[in-house]
Design a protein around this motif. Structure first.
Motif, PDB file in Angstrom:
ATOM      1  N   GLU A  93       0.832  -1.207   0.000  1.00  0.00           N
ATOM      2  CA  GLU A  93       0.000   0.000   0.000  1.00  0.00           C
ATOM      3  C   GLU A  93       0.867   1.257   0.000  1.00  0.00           C
ATOM      4  O   GLU A  93       0.581   2.215  -0.722  1.00  0.00           O
ATOM      5  N   GLN A  96       2.354   1.689  -3.415  1.00  0.00           N
ATOM      6  CA  GLN A  96       1.350   2.185  -4.363  1.00  0.00           C
ATOM      7  C   GLN A  96       1.186   3.701  -4.212  1.00  0.00           C
ATOM      8  O   GLN A  96       1.104   4.421  -5.207  1.00  0.00           O
ATOM      9  N   LYS A  97       1.140   4.178  -2.977  1.00  0.00           N
ATOM     10  CA  LYS A  97       1.009   5.620  -2.734  1.00  0.00           C
ATOM     11  C   LYS A  97       2.222   6.364  -3.286  1.00  0.00           C
ATOM     12  O   LYS A  97       2.097   7.424  -3.909  1.00  0.00           O
ATOM     13  N   TYR A  99       4.164   5.363  -5.685  1.00  0.00           N
ATOM     14  CA  TYR A  99       4.107   5.270  -7.144  1.00  0.00           C
ATOM     15  C   TYR A  99       3.195   6.361  -7.712  1.00  0.00           C
ATOM     16  O   TYR A  99       3.543   7.037  -8.679  1.00  0.00           O
TER      17      TYR A  99
END
Length: 142
Positions: A93, A96-97, A99
């Motif tokens: 998670e 992902q943030k 990215y």
């Protein structure tokens, strides 16, 4: 339990021998020997059965202890695995943030580069191609 039917047979034989002994049967000695032999075999069977029953109870107790130990080990293993899965999920998670943040920065950088190009071209008196103008407008609308 297993020897109960044998015990009943022994009792029947004893009663039959007692009845025949009152008649002074010549085979009485032989029959008494057979009854004594059967009685000894029955006692041996009872002893063996008791020993095997005790071994079975001990085995069941050991198996229960082992199963409990394995169960505890499995619970500990699952707790570790679940902890690792939670950590990995949190890491994914976060990545992902990060990215998404990097993508936004790249987009902003591309917009800045396009603006600089447009400004440079405009300063030279060169008109920007239509496609480049459209892309710049799309980026500005975001």
């Amino acid at each position: 339990q297993v020897v109960d039917p044998l015990r009943a047979d022994m009792d029947c034989l004893k009663h039959a021998l007692d009845a025949s002994s009152q008649q002074h049967d010549p085979c009485r000695c032989s029959n008494l020997h057979n009854v004594a032999s059967l009685h000894k075999r029955l006692m041996d069977l009872e002893s063996a059965y008791a020993a095997e029953s005790k071994k079975l109870v001990e085995f069941e107790q050991q198996r229960g202890t082992v199963e409990h130990g394995l169960s505890q080990d499995m619970q500990n293993t699952w707790a570790i695995v679940n902890g690792q899965v939670t950590w990995i999920t949190q890491s994914v998670e976060l990545l992902q943030k990060q990215y998404v943040a990097v993508q936004e920065r790249l987009s902003d950088l591309a917009d800045f580069v396009q603006a600089c190009k447009a400004e440079k071209l405009s300063a030279r008196g060169v008109r920007m191609p239509v496609q480049l103008q459209q892309r710049q407008q799309q980026r500005q609308q975001r």
